[in-house]
Every structure is written in C-alpha cells, then in structure tokens.
Design an enzyme around this catalytic site. Structure first.
Site: not given
Lengths: 144, 144
Positions: A53, A55, A83, A86
């Site tokens: 992801h 992040e 999410c 993260c």
C-alpha cells in the site's frame, strides 16, 4: 491549511501515478519540517504483494530517511483513509499526525475500536476530499 | 494437532533466532500443502523498521513463493497473537488459517472490533502457548 493542501496535492500526484499504472489510485507522502522525506503509491499489482500500500511504502522510505525508528515529528498525507494494516504500521511508527483526503467507509481505520492509532497521533480528514474520491470513483467505474 | 505443534516448533525456532539477535522473540512460518513456503522473525531493531514484524516478513516471502497475490490455501503459524498491522496484512492476503501460540492481551488483533481478519480466515490460538510465552517473558525480564 494551505500547507496541508500543498502536500495533499503531492499525495494526489502519487495517486495519479498509481492510476496510470492500473493500480488502485492511492498516494501518500511523509513530511518532516516542511520537507517530503518519503513518497509512495499503491503497487499491489506490480509487486504482486497485497501489503504494498502507498502508506507502507512511504512509511518505510521515511523511516529510512530519518535513519531511525520513529516518525514522531512527521505528518503522513494520504489520499484515502488508511486501512487497519496501515493504521497499525502508523501506530508502530508513532507518527505525529495523519492527514487524509477521502474517507473509506468499508475498511477505514476509524471504523474500528479501540483506536488502531498511537494515542499521541493527531488526525485530520477531508483535505482535498473531492479530487481524492474522484480518482477512486473513476478507477472503479472504468473497471466495470 | 500434531502437525500444528510441528510447525509451531518451526515458528519457535525463528523466535529463538530473534532472541539471539536481541530482537523481541517472535517467529512465524507460512505453510502450504505441508511445506514451509515463508519464514520470518522480528527484525525491527536490525532493520530499524518498526514494521519488520515476523508475520510481515513471512507473508511477503510466502506471497513471493506462491508467485501470486493470495494465500487462501495457506496457514500462518506465529508464536504470539498478531497485532492489528499484521492482522490487516493477513486480511489482505486472504490467508486460510492462522495458528498462534501466546495471546497478546495488549495489542492482539482479537481485542478489536469489528474483526480485523478476512471473514474466511480460521483461527486457532494457544498452540504450544507455554514455550511461546516463556520466550517473551525471559526477553522482557532480561531487559529490566
């Protein structure tokens, strides 16, 4: 506020790179003392890694740049609400502040309790929400 | 059950490697069709990366080994109950089953709601709980 929009525009630039590569268009930057020290966009398809992801990539880059473990004095700008994975990573990083654009009403961290974040992390949502959300909508509409 | 203990012993072997390196002693393996396809132990100190948990390393290795994105037919064995970050990563990986040793009453994923896991992920806790917990206790006692 002006600074928040400036850095969110940088996160949006990352998100557009993801979109151009056929990835879910989410982008992130980590800022320390007015300077970007980590950038990332979603790369789950290219890396065939469900944890890649925006992040996670930006946090790892920023941690490396700081030469240390914690991001206490840093701010993460991300186009969509993080999410739980993260958020958990941001908690371990002890990041000082999180600024996100569009809320994620399905998997956003704020749906969970107790809080997934570090108790000293400040949160601001809704910065440049419209362009952040529009990128996501365009992507998923085009997929149908 | 016998198979669970066998693979938890492999996770414990990883945890002991972490302990030997001065890391918080948590270890993990990912198993597919009776074969270990990913291993990891906590390396947050060595890598100076607060996200370098045993599970994250093992999941990434297993995903790579599977040449694909999802771990639907795999089981993760880990010596301590995963934190929210790792549970979130396991959710994205769609892992079939999680087996853990000792519960984590401070940051274990089961403390949070709604569930941080994928709805199709089965969970078994408490396998070889005592040696898993003893490693952690010894480590933190020695730190004082």
């Amino acid at each position: 506020m002006e600074q928040d929009e400036r850095f969110m525009n940088e996160a949006l630039r990352e998100a557009r790179e993801a979109a151009d590569a056929g990835e879910i268009p989410i982008g992130a930057v980590v800022v320390w003392k007015g300077r970007i020290i980590g950038r990332g966009h979603n790369q789950t398809e290219r890396l065939r890694d469900t944890t890649a992801h925006a992040e996670m990539i930006a946090i790892t880059a920023a941690t490396e740049a700081m030469g240390g473990k914690y991001l206490t004095d840093c701010t993460l700008y991300v186009t969509v609400e993080p999410c739980p994975m993260c958020a958990g990573a941001l908690a371990w990083s002890q990041i000082g502040r999180i600024v996100y654009g569009a809320p994620d009403q399905r998997r956003g961290f704020s749906l969970f309790s107790p809080s997934l974040l570090h108790p000293r992390t400040a949160v601001t949502g809704g910065v440049l929400m419209e362009p952040c959300a529009a990128l996501m909508l365009d992507f998923f509409r085009a997929k149908r």
